[in-house]
Design a protein around this motif. Structure first.
Motif, PDB file in Angstrom:
ATOM      1  N   THR A   1       0.726  -2.316 -18.896  1.00  0.00           N
ATOM      2  CA  THR A   1       1.130  -1.901 -17.482  1.00  0.00           C
ATOM      3  C   THR A   1       0.180  -1.707 -16.044  1.00  0.00           C
ATOM      4  OG1 THR A   1       3.530  -1.470 -18.932  1.00  0.00           O
ATOM      5  CG2 THR A   1       3.540  -0.155 -16.771  1.00  0.00           C
ATOM      6  N   PHE A   2       0.041  -0.684 -16.860  1.00  0.00           N
ATOM      7  CA  PHE A   2      -1.157   0.216 -16.157  1.00  0.00           C
ATOM      8  C   PHE A   2      -2.480  -0.344 -15.126  1.00  0.00           C
ATOM      9  CE2 PHE A   2       1.250   4.028 -17.752  1.00  0.00           C
ATOM     10  CZ  PHE A   2       1.100   4.739 -16.079  1.00  0.00           C
ATOM     11  N   GLN A   3      -3.525  -0.787 -15.798  1.00  0.00           N
ATOM     12  CA  GLN A   3      -4.094  -1.715 -15.308  1.00  0.00           C
ATOM     13  C   GLN A   3      -3.416  -3.474 -15.077  1.00  0.00           C
ATOM     14  OE1 GLN A   3      -7.603  -2.008 -18.191  1.00  0.00           O
ATOM     15  NE2 GLN A   3      -8.234  -0.335 -17.588  1.00  0.00           N
ATOM     16  N   GLY A   4      -2.721  -3.715 -14.913  1.00  0.00           N
ATOM     17  CA  GLY A   4      -1.608  -4.698 -14.971  1.00  0.00           C
ATOM     18  C   GLY A   4      -0.573  -4.271 -12.963  1.00  0.00           C
ATOM     19  N   GLY A   5       0.334  -4.711 -13.608  1.00  0.00           N
ATOM     20  CA  GLY A   5       1.073  -4.309 -12.887  1.00  0.00           C
ATOM     21  C   GLY A   5       1.196  -2.848 -12.276  1.00  0.00           C
ATOM     22  N   PHE A   6       1.123  -1.928 -12.188  1.00  0.00           N
ATOM     23  CA  PHE A   6       1.044  -0.741 -11.868  1.00  0.00           C
ATOM     24  C   PHE A   6      -0.481  -0.601 -10.756  1.00  0.00           C
ATOM     25  CE2 PHE A   6      -1.037   3.444 -11.032  1.00  0.00           C
ATOM     26  CZ  PHE A   6       0.521   4.548 -10.744  1.00  0.00           C
ATOM     27  N   VAL A   7      -1.003  -1.425 -11.234  1.00  0.00           N
ATOM     28  CA  VAL A   7      -2.429  -1.364 -10.237  1.00  0.00           C
ATOM     29  C   VAL A   7      -1.505  -2.838  -8.698  1.00  0.00           C
ATOM     30  CG1 VAL A   7      -4.740  -2.387  -9.475  1.00  0.00           C
ATOM     31  CG2 VAL A   7      -4.607  -0.712 -11.699  1.00  0.00           C
ATOM     32  N   PHE A   8      -1.547  -3.772  -8.956  1.00  0.00           N
ATOM     33  CA  PHE A   8      -0.399  -4.575  -8.168  1.00  0.00           C
ATOM     34  C   PHE A   8      -0.157  -3.818  -7.491  1.00  0.00           C
ATOM     35  CE2 PHE A   8       2.427  -7.608  -7.088  1.00  0.00           C
ATOM     36  CZ  PHE A   8       1.602  -8.653  -6.907  1.00  0.00           C
ATOM     37  N   LEU A   9       1.116  -2.948  -8.190  1.00  0.00           N
ATOM     38  CA  LEU A   9       1.900  -2.391  -6.995  1.00  0.00           C
ATOM     39  C   LEU A   9       1.112  -1.774  -6.024  1.00  0.00           C
ATOM     40  CD1 LEU A   9       5.259  -2.011  -9.695  1.00  0.00           C
ATOM     41  CD2 LEU A   9       4.853  -3.655  -7.524  1.00  0.00           C
ATOM     42  N   MET A  10       0.297  -0.986  -6.893  1.00  0.00           N
ATOM     43  CA  MET A  10      -0.254   0.496  -6.150  1.00  0.00           C
ATOM     44  C   MET A  10      -1.082  -0.173  -4.976  1.00  0.00           C
ATOM     45  SD  MET A  10      -3.332   2.387  -7.858  1.00  0.00           S
ATOM     46  CE  MET A  10      -4.563   3.798  -7.299  1.00  0.00           C
ATOM     47  N   THR A  11      -1.991  -0.908  -4.909  1.00  0.00           N
ATOM     48  CA  THR A  11      -3.012  -1.841  -3.811  1.00  0.00           C
ATOM     49  C   THR A  11      -1.695  -2.371  -2.940  1.00  0.00           C
ATOM     50  OG1 THR A  11      -4.171  -2.911  -5.845  1.00  0.00           O
ATOM     51  CG2 THR A  11      -4.122  -3.837  -3.063  1.00  0.00           C
ATOM     52  N   TYR A  12      -0.859  -2.949  -3.406  1.00  0.00           N
ATOM     53  CA  TYR A  12       0.503  -3.432  -2.572  1.00  0.00           C
ATOM     54  C   TYR A  12       0.990  -2.496  -1.522  1.00  0.00           C
ATOM     55  CZ  TYR A  12       4.961  -6.339  -0.740  1.00  0.00           C
ATOM     56  OH  TYR A  12       5.646  -6.474   0.045  1.00  0.00           O
ATOM     57  N   ALA A  13       1.497  -1.585  -2.740  1.00  0.00           N
ATOM     58  CA  ALA A  13       1.637  -0.461  -1.479  1.00  0.00           C
ATOM     59  C   ALA A  13       1.051   0.110  -0.638  1.00  0.00           C
ATOM     60  CB  ALA A  13       2.649   0.594  -3.026  1.00  0.00           C
ATOM     61  N   THR A  14       0.401   0.484  -0.904  1.00  0.00           N
ATOM     62  CA  THR A  14      -1.099   1.480   0.133  1.00  0.00           C
ATOM     63  C   THR A  14      -1.570   0.925   0.734  1.00  0.00           C
ATOM     64  OG1 THR A  14      -1.716   2.186  -2.642  1.00  0.00           O
ATOM     65  CG2 THR A  14      -3.847   2.097  -0.485  1.00  0.00           C
ATOM     66  N   LEU A  15      -0.991  -0.730   0.895  1.00  0.00           N
ATOM     67  CA  LEU A  15      -1.622  -1.010   2.369  1.00  0.00           C
ATOM     68  C   LEU A  15      -0.852  -1.485   2.749  1.00  0.00           C
ATOM     69  CD1 LEU A  15      -3.901  -3.737   0.718  1.00  0.00           C
ATOM     70  CD2 LEU A  15      -4.693  -1.411   1.715  1.00  0.00           C
ATOM     71  N   HIS A  16       0.503  -1.433   2.189  1.00  0.00           N
ATOM     72  CA  HIS A  16       1.760  -1.154   3.605  1.00  0.00           C
ATOM     73  C   HIS A  16       2.050   0.300   4.077  1.00  0.00           C
ATOM     74  CE1 HIS A  16       3.205  -5.061   2.102  1.00  0.00           C
ATOM     75  NE2 HIS A  16       3.298  -5.250   2.975  1.00  0.00           N
ATOM     76  N   ASP A  17       1.169   0.873   2.871  1.00  0.00           N
ATOM     77  CA  ASP A  17       1.758   2.755   3.987  1.00  0.00           C
ATOM     78  C   ASP A  17       3.110   3.115   3.236  1.00  0.00           C
ATOM     79  OD1 ASP A  17       1.297   4.774   4.239  1.00  0.00           O
ATOM     80  OD2 ASP A  17       1.366   5.119   6.164  1.00  0.00           O
ATOM     81  N   MET A  18       3.163   2.663   1.803  1.00  0.00           N
ATOM     82  CA  MET A  18       4.701   2.949   0.871  1.00  0.00           C
ATOM     83  C   MET A  18       4.051   4.185  -0.267  1.00  0.00           C
ATOM     84  SD  MET A  18       5.939  -0.696   0.876  1.00  0.00           S
ATOM     85  CE  MET A  18       7.340  -0.217   0.210  1.00  0.00           C
ATOM     86  N   SER A  19       5.897   4.591  -0.638  1.00  0.00           N
ATOM     87  CA  SER A  19       5.417   5.721  -1.249  1.00  0.00           C
ATOM     88  C   SER A  19       6.036   4.578  -3.086  1.00  0.00           C
ATOM     89  CB  SER A  19       5.566   7.063  -2.060  1.00  0.00           C
ATOM     90  OG  SER A  19       7.467   6.236  -1.412  1.00  0.00           O
ATOM     91  N   LEU A  20       5.431   5.060  -4.461  1.00  0.00           N
ATOM     92  CA  LEU A  20       5.933   4.357  -5.045  1.00  0.00           C
ATOM     93  C   LEU A  20       7.598   4.336  -5.593  1.00  0.00           C
ATOM     94  CD1 LEU A  20       6.214   3.544  -8.175  1.00  0.00           C
ATOM     95  CD2 LEU A  20       5.498   5.163  -9.121  1.00  0.00           C
ATOM     96  N   TRP A  21       7.906   5.141  -5.035  1.00  0.00           N
ATOM     97  CA  TRP A  21       9.424   5.533  -4.973  1.00  0.00           C
ATOM     98  C   TRP A  21      10.040   4.860  -3.527  1.00  0.00           C
ATOM     99  CZ3 TRP A  21      14.026   6.815  -7.090  1.00  0.00           C
ATOM    100  CH2 TRP A  21      15.378   7.104  -6.141  1.00  0.00           C
ATOM    101  N   GLU A  22       9.343   4.817  -2.538  1.00  0.00           N
ATOM    102  CA  GLU A  22      10.051   3.501  -1.220  1.00  0.00           C
ATOM    103  C   GLU A  22       9.428   2.617  -1.583  1.00  0.00           C
ATOM    104  OE1 GLU A  22       8.777   5.864   2.845  1.00  0.00           O
ATOM    105  OE2 GLU A  22       7.277   4.786   1.830  1.00  0.00           O
ATOM    106  N   LEU A  23       8.526   2.259  -2.745  1.00  0.00           N
ATOM    107  CA  LEU A  23       8.644   0.590  -3.329  1.00  0.00           C
ATOM    108  C   LEU A  23      10.192   0.351  -4.578  1.00  0.00           C
ATOM    109  CD1 LEU A  23       6.537  -2.244  -3.911  1.00  0.00           C
ATOM    110  CD2 LEU A  23       5.107  -0.839  -5.466  1.00  0.00           C
ATOM    111  N   LEU A  24       9.880   1.787  -4.833  1.00  0.00           N
ATOM    112  CA  LEU A  24      11.318   0.703  -6.129  1.00  0.00           C
ATOM    113  C   LEU A  24      12.378   1.026  -5.000  1.00  0.00           C
ATOM    114  CD1 LEU A  24      10.102   3.979  -8.705  1.00  0.00           C
ATOM    115  CD2 LEU A  24      10.069   0.976  -8.695  1.00  0.00           C
ATOM    116  N   ILE A  25      13.017   1.361  -4.043  1.00  0.00           N
ATOM    117  CA  ILE A  25      13.724   0.780  -3.511  1.00  0.00           C
ATOM    118  C   ILE A  25      14.031   0.331  -2.683  1.00  0.00           C
ATOM    119  CG2 ILE A  25      14.779   3.728  -4.008  1.00  0.00           C
ATOM    120  CD1 ILE A  25      13.895   4.504  -1.165  1.00  0.00           C
ATOM    121  N   ALA A  26      13.115   0.176  -2.202  1.00  0.00           N
ATOM    122  CA  ALA A  26      12.825  -1.573  -0.785  1.00  0.00           C
ATOM    123  C   ALA A  26      13.530  -2.361  -1.918  1.00  0.00           C
ATOM    124  CB  ALA A  26      11.029  -1.615  -0.946  1.00  0.00           C
TER     125      ALA A  26
END
Length: 300
Positions: free
Chosen positions: A136-161
């Motif tokens: 989860t963390f080295q796979g899905g989490f880092v994937f979402l982390m990269t996407y969200a960071t470069l979109h300037d999104m928080s984890l919460w904003e990512l989840l409710i997008a």
């Protein structure tokens, strides 16, 4: 500890084989935008965040036999603990120059990796939990982390997008790939893990079971990639670049079936290298084409 010993425990070469997760996330962006920010994010994750986790794990494990990315680990002392803390501090400081959500992502990842290794919690000794959480963390989490960071999104904003099919499918693919490969990185550590009382997922599955799992998860990942790229040319390009890794895995599986001792450090690491470099090359090609506005047709 000598500087060379500390350097080895950073396991920086292994970070290269985790790079495809971030590159994959970057291919989902409609043009990466600021490439300097993207490179800075990749630097922080792979040169600071991952090595911080590696040195923390090495300090508490004190391995004497081969470990993931390090064939002959040097002896460790308290120095390695402070190196880990220093690297994480630098990662957090560097993250401030990107955005606050990125700093939060680094903190969450660091907290999990400490829980994974520290004797007080040591998720590592719980086979199924450690397998699922690392994936989860080295796979899905880092994937979402990269996407969200470069979109300037928080984890919460990512989840409710609004749901985006490719983002969800990409997260599943990143999870499946680590789910396949993580047990393989433990397959040559059974004796040492048993001596510490750690029942890893690879020990639980057994040597043959570890390779069966790798095939099943990689086939599932391949099916998801087929859907993701809609069976168009990027999928076949990726498949061709992964041929060396797949052939090596097939040969190794046959050898392991005859003799479980064939699942040694060098054999397992060659599989990681071949698949890692194949994926890095593939996503590098896709990103280059997107950068030059050549038709890739990845998004519906």
């Amino acid at each position: 500890m000598t500087l060379r010993a500390v350097w080895l425990h950073l396991r920086l070469p292994f970070s290269v084989y985790l790079l495809p997760v971030c590159l994959f996330a970057m291919t989902l962006l409609p043009g990466v935008g600021n490439w300097w920010v993207a490179l800075w994010v990749l630097f922080i994750i792979h040169v600071l965040m991952y090595p911080a986790a590696n040195t923390f794990n090495s300090y508490y494990d004190k391995d004497e036999g081969s470990v993931n990315g390090l064939e002959n680990p040097p002896p460790v002392d308290r120095t390695l603990f402070w190196v880990s803390m220093g690297l994480e501090g630098l990662a957090l400081l560097g993250g401030l120059f990107v955005n606050i959500p990125f700093v939060v992502f680094i903190l969450v990842y660091g907290a999990f990796m400490k829980a994974y290794s520290h004797p007080a919690i040591r998720i590592k000794k719980r086979p199924i939990a450690s397998w699922l959480l690392i994936s989860t963390f080295q796979g899905g989490f880092v994937f979402l982390m990269t996407y969200a960071t470069l979109h300037d999104m928080s984890l919460w904003e990512l989840l409710i997008a609004p749901a985006e099919v490719n983002l969800g499918l990409g997260t599943v693919i990143a999870f499946l790939n680590i789910l396949a490969l993580y047990p393989v990185t433990q397959v040559y550590q059974h004796v040492e893990d048993a001596g510490r009382g750690d029942l890893t997922i690879s020990r639980l599955m057994g040597v043959r079971g570890t390779f069966i799992n790798a095939w099943l998860c990689l086939l599932a990942s391949g099916g998801c990639f087929l859907v993701f790229y809609r069976a168009q040319w990027p999928f076949w390009l990726m498949l061709s670049l992964l041929v060396p890794g797949v052939v090596h895995l097939a040969v190794l599986t046959v050898r392991v079936w005859k003799n479980p001792a064939a699942a040694n450090y060098r054999a397992a690491m060659w599989m990681t290298r071949l698949t890692g470099w194949g994926m890095n090359l593939f996503f590098g090609i896709i990103l280059t084409m997107e950068h030059h506005n050549w038709p890739v047709e990845l998004r519906p």
